[in-house]
Write a protein that holds these residues in place. Sequence first.
Motif: not given
Length: 260
Positions: A213-228
Amino acid sequence: MNTGTAARLDRIGRDGRFVVVPMDHGITLGAVRGLKDIEATIDAVTRGGADAVLTQKGIAPRVHDNRNGAGYVVHLNASTTIGPDANDKRMTGTVEEAVRAGADAVSFHINVGSDHEPDQITQLAEVCDDADRLGMPVLAMAYARGPGVDEHDAESLGHAVRLAEELGADVVKTAYSGDAGSFEHVVESTRLPVIIAGGEPEGDRATLDAVRGAMDAGGAGVSMGRSVFQHDDPEAIARAVAGVVHEDMTAADALREAGL
């Protein structure tokens, strides 16, 4: 943007997109699952496709031999969950210390709307000035947090990311508003690359749906901690996230390709 900043920015992402795995939670939460043997976790997520990992400066000696050529970000403020106010992030390092630690970028957390916002605005501005002088990119973690603030409200998140640009950051991380339609406002509020936080783990499909969803909105990626880093298979979930961010996969395809 000066040449040094641009060159180092390329080390923590690819083609303007970013998969960063923050593991600075040892101050915030303690040595939780995934952080005790942080060397193995760093090795796994970078083999899986993370562009960069992020820690506090003291962990730098445990990072470099295990990051498989990925970028390295040093975080410059922190608080704990057992202290009097988790929103009261205090300085833990400087840009110069990050340079000595071998960082390719620095990051700084600001809670827009909290009682500590004024001090954090001043500190982020100073970090951005120091970083520009040394050719170091700044990842601003700009959240909408404080009394009466909805942490997922698109208008508040848009304000937070714009503040980061106004103060001189190069990339901004914030919460996901919950759907691509509302997140478009957040992305459009700044010319900086906008990446989303992971927050509390809610399952693989929910994680990948948020990234999509974030990418579809024009986002540039992630900074994901605990989920990873707390995943049963950090390498596989990193590979799935990277599939959505860098290869434009659907959530379902990314999970299938990663074997999840």
